[in-house]
Design an enzyme around this catalytic site. Structure first.
Site: not given
Length: 622
Positions: A409, A344, A412
């Site tokens: 990216s 992660s 939003k």
């Protein structure tokens, strides 16, 4: 009658066909004797032995070559060729036997004549079975009635594939070439494009198959627009290799490409830009199992990296993309070493281990939580993953000497109304501040773009599922618009933009004109051969329901915070001029954000994001 035969057990069907072949071999022998002797034949003496020998030789050869494993209503060219091969082998054995035995009153030429007649009888029986039984694939509502748009090689192959089943009827070709109009392809007439509306009305056409693999996207879109008002289902060609093999049925024809729904041409990639940071390099993709991450991996693999590192926290997603890429390497002959890495981006120690052990040259950071309503409901995890995951990966890259770091990216991030967009803008601020600080040799850049058609969260797969279920198609607002791009095009542009970076840039992809989601829904309904059911057409097929904007959702998206983006050498890539915070100031805000996340303080997270992210106006203000 046909239904009863199709319901027989397979063993009984095979027995019936075997008995029929025995009878046909006897009939072929009688015809061969009669033609050779020039009179109707009645066997006598040694001639009886030929009647017995013919099936005894033919049936084992047929069994050995698998003729009784075929499904006769799907018999095609390959099966007929196998039949011819089996009869040729049988004929050679029969001729050799007759030459050796030299029976009285048995002409040696019978060894040539009888197999030729036998081949005609067996081939004819298989063809009759195909045309007689194939009609049982038809539905209760009757056969589908097709036109093929394109009378070239692809159209002819399409017609051959359609001939394999009986659940449909091919009624004509359509073409723009005046030299083809009025002629026929294998007995099927070729019509002009202007005749299609009349054909649909007069012949009850239900489907149009596009067999136009070589036309431009612009021309293809014009054709689709002319067909769109007609009550027909428009589908497109599968792979030509599948058509050529004869394995394709009508059910294998695809819905229209996502590019057809988008309605514009992708720009061909710049090969030099694509390969610049990839060829013979070690490349790491985070979020490798996601929609964008997996497509980045596919595109990167085609540039022949030395090693491709796949990082994802989802075991299943990582396994799936690793298996797919291994198959791609096998089929395409790519020599890149694939390394799947579970981990992660929230675990900085693991990221430093990966960077230290494998020394990647380029990192594409696609790992993020991107589903707006889910992140809105889980702002703590959104901040951890999108902001601090990016910070962790950037620090590990800088400290291990990674040459290039590219953040994937989103539009939003521009004046966001939701946590997801604000967290992605915060991630951009992190990279801008690190780049401005100037420590280390890593070149950081960001690539910002809108929605990708076909991704896991895209509206197009949702609409297709809703169409299959009979509707309704759900649109959140009648005026909601979005920028769209296909996944392959977006991934290629990310790779090319990253190669242009000098350090700290925010690249913006030219997404074309925004698309109104309601128009997209109507287009998908109409291209499926259906009508929208609404107040003006209550007898329509599919309803479009307005459900209301979701938490954090905007009516429209933007790609730029500032104005006047600078052009680059690529026509679809622009360079934005975006303000950023110095690292010293941003670090204080990151400390507050981290503390709020550790405490589960959602109001505190919104406060920090509102303080840092220009234009962020959350719907719920604490």
């Amino acid at each position: 009658m046909q239904h009863e035969i199709l319901a027989w057990p397979r063993s009984l069907k095979r027995l019936v066909v075997l008995v029929m072949d025995v009878a046909l071999s006897v009939l072929a022998t009688w015809l061969a004797f009669s033609l050779r002797l020039d009179e109707p034949h009645w066997p006598e003496g040694a001639q009886w032995r030929v009647y017995l020998l013919a099936p005894l030789l033919a049936i084992p050869v047929f069994i050995r070559l698998g003729l009784y494993r075929a499904i006769f209503r799907y018999t095609g060219q390959a099966a007929l060729l196998t039949t011819a091969k089996a009869v040729a082998i049988y004929g050679a054995v029969l001729l050799g036997f007759l030459l050796w035995a030299r029976w009285d009153n048995v002409p040696r030429s019978l060894g040539v004549l009888q197999p030729l007649i036998f081949l005609l009888l067996v081939g004819g029986s298989r063809s009759l079975a195909r045309f007689w039984l194939a009609g049982q694939g038809r539905t209760a509502s009757g056969p589908e009635r097709f036109l093929i748009y394109g009378a070239g090689m692809a159209g002819a192959q399409t017609a051959a594939a359609l001939g394999m089943g009986g659940s449909h009827t091919l009624l004509g070709f359509v073409d723009d070439d005046p030299f083809k109009i009025g002629r026929s392809v294998n007995g099927v007439p070729v019509y002009a494009a202007s005749e299609v509306p009349a054909l649909v009305a007069g012949l009850g056409i239900t489907d149009v198959l596009l067999a136009l693999p070589s036309v431009s996207r612009e021309r293809r879109n014009r054709i689709i627009e002319t067909l769109r008002p007609l009550p027909v289902h428009i589908r497109t060609l599968p792979g030509l290799s599948d058509l050529a093999s004869g394995r394709v049925t009508v059910q294998d024809f695809r819905e229209l490409d996502i590019e057809d729904l988008l309605g514009r041409d992708p720009v061909p990639p710049d090969a030099e830009l694509l390969a610049r940071d990839l060829a013979h390099k070690t490349v790491l993709v985070t979020g490798a199992g996601g929609s964008i991450g997996s497509e980045l991996c596919r595109q990167i693999l085609r540039q022949q990296p030395a090693r491709l590192l796949l990082l994802d926290h989802s075991e299943f997603a990582l396994y799936s993309i690793h298996q797919e890429l291994e198959q791609l390497c096998h089929h395409e002959g790519f020599a890149a070493e694939l390394t799947p890495l579970l981990g992660s981006v929230n675990h900085e120690v693991r990221l430093r281990e990966v960077c230290g052990a494998y020394r990647p040259h380029t990192i594409y950071h696609a790992a993020a939580y991107k589903h707006v309503p889910l992140v809105e409901s889980n702002p703590v995890e959104g901040a951890r993953n999108n902001v601090f995951g990016t910070l962790n990966m950037a620090r590990a890259a800088r400290d291990s000497g990674v040459a290039r770091f590219v953040l994937v990216s989103t539009d939003k991030a521009v004046r966001p109304t939701n946590i997801m967009g604000a967290s992605k803008r915060m991630a951009e601020l992190v990279l801008q501040a690190i780049a401005a600080e100037g420590t280390g040799s890593t070149c950081f850049s960001m690539v910002r773009f809108g929605n990708v058609l076909g991704s896991s969260g895209s509206v197009v797969p949702l609409f297709r599922r809703q169409l299959e279920a009979g509707g309704p198609l759900t649109v959140t607002h009648a005026e909601v618009t979005r920028y769209f791009m296909t996944i392959p095009e977006a991934a290629q542009l990310v790779l090319q933009a990253g190669a242009m970076a000098q350090g700290g840039e925010v690249f913006v992809l030219d997404m074309g004109e925004p698309v109104r989601i309601l128009d997209l829904a109507q287009r998908m309904v109409e291209l499926s051969g259906l009508k929208v059911r609404d107040a003006t057409n209550p007898q329509g097929d599919i309803e479009i329901a307005i459900t209301g904007l979701r938490p954090g959702e905007k009516l429209y998206e933007e790609l730029l915070i500032g104005d006047n983006p600078a052009p680059t050498s690529h026509p679809r890539i622009m360079k934005a001029h975006e303000d950023c915070l110095p690292w010293s100031e941003l670090q204080l805000q990151l400390d507050r954000l981290r503390q709020a996340a550790e405490l589960g303080d959602e109001a505190g997270i919104r406060t920090v994001l509102r303080a840092c992210v220009q234009g962020f106006e959350p719907e719920v203000v604490p």
